[in-house]
Design an enzyme around this catalytic site. Sequence first.
Site, short mmCIF file in Angstrom:
data_model
loop_
_atom_site.label_atom_id
_atom_site.label_comp_id
_atom_site.label_asym_id
_atom_site.label_seq_id
_atom_site.Cartn_x
_atom_site.Cartn_y
_atom_site.Cartn_z
CE LYS A 57 -4.45 -1.21 0.19
NZ LYS A 57 -5.52 -0.63 -0.66
CB SER A 312 -1.12 -8.12 -0.72
OG SER A 312 -2.12 -8.69 0.11
#
Length: 419
Positions: A57, A312
């Site tokens: 992110k 992720s």
Amino acid sequence: MSNKNYYPLMADIVKASRVVQEVAHTAPLLKNMNLSAKYQSNIHLKREDLQLVRSYKIRGAFNKISSLTKENLAKGIVCASAGNHAQGVAYSCQKLKCFGSIYMPETTPRQKIKQVKMFGGEFVEVFLTGDTFDDASSKAIADAKESGKTFIHPFDDPKTIEGQGTIGLEILQQYSEPIDYLVLPIGGGGLASGVGAWFKEFSPNTKIIGVEPEGAPSMKLALDNKCNLALENIDRFVDGAAVQKVGDYTWKVCEKVLDDILVVPEGLICSTILRLYNEDAIVAEPAGVMSIAALELMSDKLEGKNVVCVLSGSNNDITRMEEIKERSLLYEGLKHYFIVRFPQRSGALKEFVTDVLDTGDDITHFEYYKKSSREKGPAVIGIEVQKSEGLKRLKERMKDRNFIFEYLNDKTDLFQFIV
């Protein structure tokens, strides 16, 4: 540019790759021996969990905030996040010396809240509000409108999408062989949009598979209905991917780049977390392992294939591990709950333990329904068996010995209330 016409430009992703180098390293693309052996294929993991903020992110957040004018930076920024985007924004604020107001759901794991405050330091203030990302997002957007701050969307913004797209650029630089399957987690769709667009341009033969949690399949809802609809209810367990509605930009891009979308049960996600930890010493969060969990649903297609999964994120609160283990055992058919009414005879409880339970069975939960008439009243019992086939034998032995019982696992409302 209207939402329906937006599609990431490759030049903008290249530009973003130069920008994000300041805060994100090229995460390694590593072959996983255990997964490759299990599926008789070449499984590589793009280890975005190894970024400084322990998720990808940071890429989109920093790319967006870096694009703001000095005037907008001076006014400050505001964002909403279930955790990982907040950490990326917080670190970006500290790096660029701008103030940020960060709204997070009250249900956010404490570990993520602590990390946000650590990465942002004096440049961020955290506000806990609502039960879901969407609740926090409403508050953040209202704050931005009232204060004049810039709202940094976690997924539905071209700059964010292009920042996440830099992962696709890196993968194709790192992997010299043709990639048969690229498996991407989906929350709001920013990662899948950016990486998917890059692959469609430079590796068009790769099948791009998006993955959502069973409790929040908002992208599947949008794609199936060809309209960006909102889910009425979601399961918040996979907090990094639990959104009621995906982005207006992202769903249109995903409509063009995804070849398929898979929905994975939360229990399978939990089993994957535990397997990665036990076999590979990888600590991952629920949203982080969705792409790897999806391999189980693709197993008949994987033999001999080259597969890349984006791992992720690894922002998992250790206090959640008991729940993760519980959900895994329930999914694997190894944990079973009953209400048992003990026969009106002395020694019934001892008989249950010695004659009903099989070798290796373990009582992991025991609670009398009433405080009186112990050994004669109903009790809630949780039993862990060695193999999923053990449930049938367990029920048969209870019937043979006249133990009246009610099986709770398939009674969702009652099960959640009691357990």
